[in-house]
Design an enzyme around this catalytic site. Sequence first.
Site, short mmCIF file in Angstrom:
data_model
loop_
_atom_site.label_atom_id
_atom_site.label_comp_id
_atom_site.label_asym_id
_atom_site.label_seq_id
_atom_site.Cartn_x
_atom_site.Cartn_y
_atom_site.Cartn_z
N GLY B 68 28.85 40.03 39.72
CA GLY B 68 29.73 40.12 40.88
C GLY B 68 31.19 39.81 40.62
O GLY B 68 31.76 40.24 39.61
N SER B 69 31.74 39.06 41.54
CA SER B 69 33.18 38.94 41.74
C SER B 69 33.97 38.56 40.49
O SER B 69 33.56 37.72 39.70
CB SER B 69 33.43 37.88 42.80
OG SER B 69 34.79 37.55 42.85
N SER B 70 35.15 39.18 40.38
CA SER B 70 36.05 38.84 39.29
C SER B 70 36.64 37.45 39.48
O SER B 70 37.25 36.91 38.56
CB SER B 70 37.16 39.88 39.19
OG SER B 70 37.92 39.88 40.37
N SER B 71 36.47 36.85 40.65
CA SER B 71 36.97 35.49 40.87
C SER B 71 36.15 34.46 40.09
O SER B 71 36.52 33.28 40.08
CB SER B 71 36.94 35.15 42.36
OG SER B 71 37.77 36.03 43.06
N ALA B 72 35.06 34.89 39.45
CA ALA B 72 34.28 33.97 38.61
C ALA B 72 35.14 33.34 37.53
O ALA B 72 34.93 32.18 37.16
CB ALA B 72 33.10 34.71 37.98
#
Lengths: 411, 145
Positions: B68-72
């Site tokens: 999922g999210s690139s905010s990882a």
Amino acid sequence: MLAGEEGPALQMAMRILATMAAVYGAPRLLDITSAHIDGCLYHGLSGLEFAQRLVEGGARVRVPTTLNVGAIDLLHPDQFQGSAELAGRATALMAAYQAMGCIPIWTCTPYQAYQRPAFGAQIAWAESNAIVFANSVLGARTNRYGDFIDICAALTGRAPAVGLHLAENRRGQLLFDLRGIPERLLREDVLFPVLGYLLGARSGSKIPVIAGLLPETTEDQLKALGAAAASSGAVALFHAIGVTPEAVTFGEAFQGGQPEQVIEVSVALLRETLGRLSTAPDGAIQVVALGSPHFSLAEFASLLPLLARHPPHPGVEFIVCTNRVVLAMLEERGWRQPLQEAGVRLIVDTCVVVAPMVRARHGVLMTNSGKFAHYTPGNTGLQVIFGSLEECVRSAAAGRVWRDPELWAEE
Amino acid sequence: MSGEAGTFSATARVLVAGAAEGEALVLAEPLSLWGGLDPESGEIIDRRHPASGAIVTGRVLVLPAGRGSSSASSILLEAVRLGTAPAAIITAEPDPILALGATVARELYGHTPPVLMLAPPAYFRLQTGQLLRIRANGAVAVLTG
């Protein structure tokens, strides 16, 4: 740049970019002509320290670079419902990115507010809906950039030459066949977030191709489709035959090849997807939120007559998220006043799923956005109900869900 | 692969280099750190994940992939800042988002958990509780377990 002759900030940005090029297996970097930054949304002090390190090192962007939403509506900061400490840090982060020369447009729709890269342009964009719109609707070329690497690309003007930057990787892989869908439904705005949500769930990170959309499909419909597909899956590019620029024909969409898989899209399949977009049964609602991606002027033009006929119940919080450019156009046209009179809260620079903006702490939020429907339960603690724009407005008027019984009919 | 019964060593692909040692925490499913890891506590907080409640701090986090999210990458960076990060991360597929978080952590804080990719079948030899030693060249050795 790597040697540090252009200052420590650029050296750090290039070092990060070179490391990431090796991770991606990119043989080289290529020049980009535009960037869009998502790193200005606050996730923790470390992100602020990163941005401030770049600012102190003299960093300035080399290509036109727009900023995605932050956590604060800078025009109406009192709308923020979180702590003062959080607000201070989130505002400092937004200021740091602005200090690097980024354009403070604070929107997830830079393509409707400020910059529209040309067909074939190499760009480095972050934020999932902006990425899918730039690739699919504009035919510009970007990979899925995110926090940190987005600004490194903007500062250096370079990006690793891999993935969707290269024509051969933009070939369609899956075919979604809509030829069984009634034309009446193909004209309804509500079709597009639902179709997008289905595409994302079935495509993962593959490139879907849609056959059967009408040539007059609007930009806002494609925007809603892409945003939903990038919420339920990792879709960065879709093609719609006869609609999007790299898919004038079937052959062009698949670059002369054949789909790996064909998915027949029926009204029943769309209805099943529609059901997954809501987490609560139809009943009382506390909030209506519109504008993910940020509401365009054309979308306000559809909203205003509906609001005039069905003004919201005073007990329902009615929120529309948009950007400053559209807000200025609303004021020019005298459209802001009827919105205010109807009790509509306009939020700019941010939105309700990335920052604490909704006043209600629990209950049900209704939306016409596939992206809001996807992120509301996890990010706000509210339950969500998805519906068309008219269903949202009439539900807000009634204080409970109103449904158009004909909307998803088979004929 | 070599070694006596119960131990082995393998060479992983280095995404972000570094030396580390720690007890393995092997996740059965991919995990998105964004919404999946609390950087304040180092706890896995994705309540639908089989390892929900486990603490990653100081351990060698072994997982099939991120998700999922690139905010990882932001969450990994925040965990390094707060001292709750894993000692190292080993994935079965290359994970650019975790590599990015680690690269930025090294720039900002001078240290980072190394990020490595160990392809199957060697990947499947790693089990929770093993003591692992990782060298900067990508050598992964099981010391016990």
